[in-house]
Write a protein that holds these residues in place. Structure first.
Motif, PDB file in Angstrom:
ATOM      1  N   LYS A  24      28.898 -16.868   9.467  1.00 43.76           N
ATOM      2  CA  LYS A  24      28.101 -17.606   8.492  1.00 43.76           C
ATOM      3  C   LYS A  24      27.538 -18.839   9.180  1.00 43.76           C
ATOM      4  O   LYS A  24      28.277 -19.588   9.831  1.00 43.76           O
ATOM      5  N   GLY A  30      19.913 -24.351   3.971  1.00 38.65           N
ATOM      6  CA  GLY A  30      19.824 -22.895   4.038  1.00 38.65           C
ATOM      7  C   GLY A  30      21.061 -22.319   4.694  1.00 38.65           C
ATOM      8  O   GLY A  30      21.806 -23.022   5.382  1.00 38.65           O
ATOM      9  N   GLU A  31      21.292 -21.039   4.471  1.00 37.00           N
ATOM     10  CA  GLU A  31      22.415 -20.363   5.097  1.00 37.00           C
ATOM     11  C   GLU A  31      22.057 -18.913   5.364  1.00 37.00           C
ATOM     12  O   GLU A  31      21.119 -18.355   4.773  1.00 37.00           O
ATOM     13  N   SER A  32      22.811 -18.304   6.259  1.00 33.16           N
ATOM     14  CA  SER A  32      22.589 -16.907   6.605  1.00 33.16           C
ATOM     15  C   SER A  32      23.933 -16.303   7.011  1.00 33.16           C
ATOM     16  O   SER A  32      24.733 -16.964   7.664  1.00 33.16           O
ATOM     17  N   THR A  33      24.172 -15.076   6.604  1.00 33.16           N
ATOM     18  CA  THR A  33      25.411 -14.386   6.961  1.00 33.16           C
ATOM     19  C   THR A  33      25.097 -13.089   7.698  1.00 33.16           C
ATOM     20  O   THR A  33      24.052 -12.471   7.493  1.00 33.16           O
ATOM     21  N   SER A  34      26.019 -12.710   8.552  1.00 30.45           N
ATOM     22  CA  SER A  34      25.837 -11.497   9.342  1.00 30.45           C
ATOM     23  C   SER A  34      26.351 -10.273   8.583  1.00 30.45           C
ATOM     24  O   SER A  34      26.959 -10.391   7.511  1.00 30.45           O
ATOM     25  N   GLN A  52      22.200 -12.523  14.501  1.00 35.82           N
ATOM     26  CA  GLN A  52      21.704 -12.097  13.192  1.00 35.82           C
ATOM     27  C   GLN A  52      21.474 -13.297  12.279  1.00 35.82           C
ATOM     28  O   GLN A  52      20.437 -13.383  11.603  1.00 35.82           O
ATOM     29  N   THR A  53      22.455 -14.225  12.245  1.00 44.51           N
ATOM     30  CA  THR A  53      22.325 -15.357  11.321  1.00 44.51           C
ATOM     31  C   THR A  53      21.214 -16.312  11.745  1.00 44.51           C
ATOM     32  O   THR A  53      20.471 -16.822  10.901  1.00 44.51           O
ATOM     33  N   GLY A  60      17.963 -14.833  11.092  1.00 43.60           N
ATOM     34  CA  GLY A  60      17.718 -14.937   9.658  1.00 43.60           C
ATOM     35  C   GLY A  60      17.247 -16.314   9.249  1.00 43.60           C
ATOM     36  O   GLY A  60      16.327 -16.454   8.431  1.00 43.60           O
ATOM     37  N   LEU A  61      17.858 -17.361   9.809  1.00 38.05           N
ATOM     38  CA  LEU A  61      17.428 -18.729   9.483  1.00 38.05           C
ATOM     39  C   LEU A  61      16.035 -19.018  10.033  1.00 38.05           C
ATOM     40  O   LEU A  61      15.248 -19.747   9.409  1.00 38.05           O
ATOM     41  N   SER A 121      13.765 -17.497   7.451  1.00 37.94           N
ATOM     42  CA  SER A 121      13.751 -18.128   6.124  1.00 37.94           C
ATOM     43  C   SER A 121      13.495 -19.629   6.152  1.00 37.94           C
ATOM     44  O   SER A 121      12.927 -20.184   5.209  1.00 37.94           O
ATOM     45  N   HIS A 122      13.904 -20.307   7.225  1.00 38.98           N
ATOM     46  CA  HIS A 122      13.779 -21.767   7.320  1.00 38.98           C
ATOM     47  C   HIS A 122      13.353 -22.169   8.735  1.00 38.98           C
ATOM     48  O   HIS A 122      14.068 -22.897   9.431  1.00 38.98           O
TER      49      HIS A 122
END
Length: 490
Positions: free
Chosen positions: A13, A25-29, A55-56, A59-60, A63-64
């Motif tokens: 995470k 923001g946050e991102s999880t694998s 992956q995280t 993802g960020l 998204s951000h």
């Protein structure tokens, strides 16, 4: 902006916070698998950890992107104790042996035989989860591989190596290896020698609030970040979780109800425990230590009962309501993965006592909650036996959503539990806070502030005697299991 990366047993995470510590923001694998090729074994391929980080952060970036580009520092948190052994080219020689691996009971005895002063150096007895005894096991059963070990890193520090190229660790995570002198906050030559290891195989030690290096330029380019981003020492997941909740002062603590259950109390001087399997470790903050006790199965016990009953775990807890009633006559022993603390017993397993025709789903669910609460009470009693005062705790983790469960624990402990307002507090947030300190040089007390409290759960004094009596019966049940060697037949 600051980035916190938390490597769990089941995934990664990553979170971004701003200069005011607001979540951006946050991102999880994807979830990780744990390999269990033999009884008591628990391993993971370090490659999946790095994939999870990528992956995280990918993802960020999606998204951000602007916020990720503005990150000034990264903090690392992770599952503790894992033995990640690298060769001369910094490549893993084998899967990492994880924190909940219990194959090394014999090696615990051997390490203490080799170094009789062990307990006075590390402030505790060795238990199968710690890193050092895993290397003794490798020496005995995989000697050719052991001879090739150039470096030993903890899981999150393998991520540091991938992120920055630095072989470094923080004192909080490293003090769980049983290779550190916890009072001196440095590697112990005696304990390394007893493991047939040397300091050259260990990473350089830093406080959790210090910068250990900078992100690799090629990775900074991949994620649109500055190559000047520094990486903080960080800490093990429990120490970082405490930083996330501001638990850094003398006597402050948390009780965490997640997959495992953790009792954590901060202190300004190390307080050894020679008789109990509870840990005295360095904290992620300079000049601070903590005691910690881990129950390997907490919410996972409820999930097991729900699976057995073919029910949804959350629905089972909801149906129980919030008001504490008399203790269940069904006694549940929650050691589904063995017992780590306060008594180390790798072979003991769970049990149910007192089942009858009238036992229904609700009674089974209540017994599971109660069994975990009893196991945590056993840890609290061990803390108090060493002179640690437990006056009030923060309740965190997914299980803290159940006021019934918290009421059981508060009543058994005889103390008040406080539940934080934010559900986003955790190890990744604590790691991001440590990154903020590493970048700015701020006073840790000014950054690691306490959270706002949502509600308070007081002990039910009218039921204290009944729960104390039931707890005594539960402890008698455990003694019966150990006498019969239940775990040894599995």
């Amino acid at each position: 902006m600051f980035l916190g990366i938390d490597l769990g047993t089941s995934g990664v995470k990553s979170v971004i916070i701003d200069d005011n510590q607001a979540f951006i923001g946050e991102s999880t694998s994807k979830s990780f698998d744990v390999s269990r090729p033999h009884f008591g074994w628990s391993e993971q391929d370090p490659a999946i950890w790095w994939d999870g980080v990528c992956q995280t952060l990918d993802g960020l970036k999606a998204s951000h992107p602007k916020e990720l580009a503005a990150v000034k520092a990264i903090g690392l948190s992770g599952q503790m104790y894992g033995a990640t052994v690298l060769d001369a080219a910094d490549k893993p020689l084998r899967p990492s042996i994880l924190w909940n691996d219990t194959r090394t009971e014999k090696q615990c005895v051997e390490l203490e035989r080799r170094e009789p002063k062990l307990r006075s150096i590390v402030g505790r007895k060795p238990t199968p989860g710690v890193t050092a005894v895993k290397l003794l096991w490798l020496e005995e059963f995989e000697p050719e591989l052991f001879a090739k070990v150039k470096t030993v890193l903890l899981p999150k520090d393998y991520l540091r190596l991938m992120l920055s190229g630095d072989k470094a660790s923080d004192m909080a995570d490293s003090s769980g290896t049983i290779w550190m002198d916890i009072s001196k906050r440095d590697w112990s030559a005696e304990l390394l020698n007893a493991s047939h290891m040397d300091k050259a195989q260990m990473p350089k030690l830093y406080e959790g609030t210090e910068a250990t290096g900078r992100i690799r330029p090629e990775l900074a380019a991949r994620w649109g970040m500055s190559p000047n981003v520094v990486i903080a020492g960080g800490g093990g997941d429990n120490a970082c979780g405490a930083c996330g909740t501001g638990v850094i002062g003398e006597g402050e603590g948390t009780v965490s109800l997640g997959t495992s259950g953790v009792l954590f109390v901060s202190m300004k001087t190390p307080r050894p425990s020679y008789e109990y399997a509870i840990e005295t470790l360095c904290h992620s903050v300079p000049g601070t230590w903590h005691q910690m006790s881990v129950i390997l199965s907490a919410t996972s016990c409820l999930n097991w009962v729900a699976k057995l009953l073919k029910r949804n775990a959350a629905e089972l807890v909801t149906e129980l309501g919030t008001a504490l009633t008399a203790p269940s006559s069904v006694l549940f022993v929650p050691f589904l993965d063995g017992s780590w603390s306060p008594h180390s017993d790798t072979e003991i397993r769970g049990a149910l006592f007192g089942l009858q025709h009238s036992t229904d789903d609700a009674e089974m669910a209540r017994a599971a909650l109660q069994g975990v609460a009893f196991a945590l009470r056993e840890c609290a009693d061990a803390f108090r036996a060493t002179g640690t005062s437990i006056d009030r705790l923060l309740a965190i983790g997914g299980g803290s959503r159940s006021d019934l469960w918290l009421s059981m624990i508060a009543t058994l402990f005889g103390i008040e539990l406080r539940v934080p307002e934010s559900s986003e507090l955790g190890a990744a947030f604590g790691a991001a806070r440590l990154a903020m300190i590493a970048h700015s040089g701020a006073n840790p007390a000014d950054v690691l502030t306490r959270p706002k409290i949502n509600r308070t759960i007081a002990p039910n004094t009218g039921l204290s005697v009944a729960y104390d009596q039931s707890y005594s019966e539960w402890r008698h049940a455990i003694a019966q299991i150990r006498m019969r060697g239940v775990g040894k037949t599995l």
